[in-house]
Scaffold this active site. Structure first.
Site, PDB file in Angstrom:
ATOM      1  N   SER A  38      -5.176   1.981  -1.843  1.00 22.38           N
ATOM      2  CA  SER A  38      -4.195   2.403  -0.846  1.00 22.38           C
ATOM      3  C   SER A  38      -4.777   3.340   0.206  1.00 22.38           C
ATOM      4  O   SER A  38      -5.958   3.237   0.546  1.00 22.38           O
ATOM      5  CB  SER A  38      -2.961   2.980  -1.531  1.00 22.38           C
ATOM      6  N   SER A  91       0.845  -1.187   0.000  1.00 23.31           N
ATOM      7  CA  SER A  91       0.000   0.000   0.000  1.00 23.31           C
ATOM      8  C   SER A  91       0.884   1.241   0.000  1.00 23.31           C
ATOM      9  O   SER A  91       2.015   1.212   0.478  1.00 23.31           O
ATOM     10  CB  SER A  91      -0.887  -0.009   1.250  1.00 23.31           C
ATOM     11  N   CYS A  92       0.350   2.336  -0.536  1.00 20.33           N
ATOM     12  CA  CYS A  92       1.048   3.622  -0.508  1.00 20.33           C
ATOM     13  C   CYS A  92      -0.007   4.695  -0.280  1.00 20.33           C
ATOM     14  O   CYS A  92      -0.920   4.499   0.509  1.00 20.33           O
ATOM     15  CB  CYS A  92       1.861   3.836  -1.788  1.00 20.33           C
ATOM     16  N   LYS A  93       0.076   5.803  -0.975  1.00 16.52           N
ATOM     17  CA  LYS A  93      -0.948   6.833  -0.817  1.00 16.52           C
ATOM     18  C   LYS A  93      -2.107   6.623  -1.794  1.00 16.52           C
ATOM     19  O   LYS A  93      -3.262   6.653  -1.400  1.00 16.52           O
ATOM     20  CB  LYS A  93      -0.349   8.236  -1.005  1.00 16.52           C
TER      21      LYS A  93
END
Length: 110
Positions: free
Chosen positions: A101, A73-75
């Site tokens: 995300s 996951s990220c932004k």
């Protein structure tokens, strides 16, 4: 691709891994996903190549097996996709990105 429901259920599945590849400054601004391990994307290749003992000492959890479910996951999903591709390149067979995300997580938690 991983779904919101799958990510939400991660705390109930200790055999799965959730990696947040955002930078530490981003986590301080927004918060963290439950049960996630933060490894910024710039450090991911090095982390996944660590010997098992070093990985466990650094991240407080056993290094994932090559067939472990690994969700990144990220932004907004871009870095998560790159992280999943990198893990696959390194031989991990169940690496996938959480496309929504943090952006989706935050929206659905409100």
């Amino acid at each position: 691709m991983a779904t919101y429901e799958e990510v939400k259920d991660i705390p109930n599945h200790p055999e799965k891994y959730l990696f947040d590849v955002r930078n530490e400054s981003e986590l301080k601004e927004t918060g963290i996903l439950p049960a996630s391990i933060n490894i910024p994307l710039t450090e991911l290749e090095k982390a996944l190549n660590l010997p098992e003992k070093d990985f466990a000492q650094t991240y407080g959890r056993a290094k994932p097996a090559v067939d472990a479910v690994m969700i990144f996951s990220c932004k907004a999903g871009g870095r998560a996709a790159r992280a999943a591709n990198l893990a696959s390149t390194l031989g991990f067979t169940n690496a996938k990105a959480y496309a929504g995300s943090w952006t989706e997580w935050q929206a659905k938690q409100s």
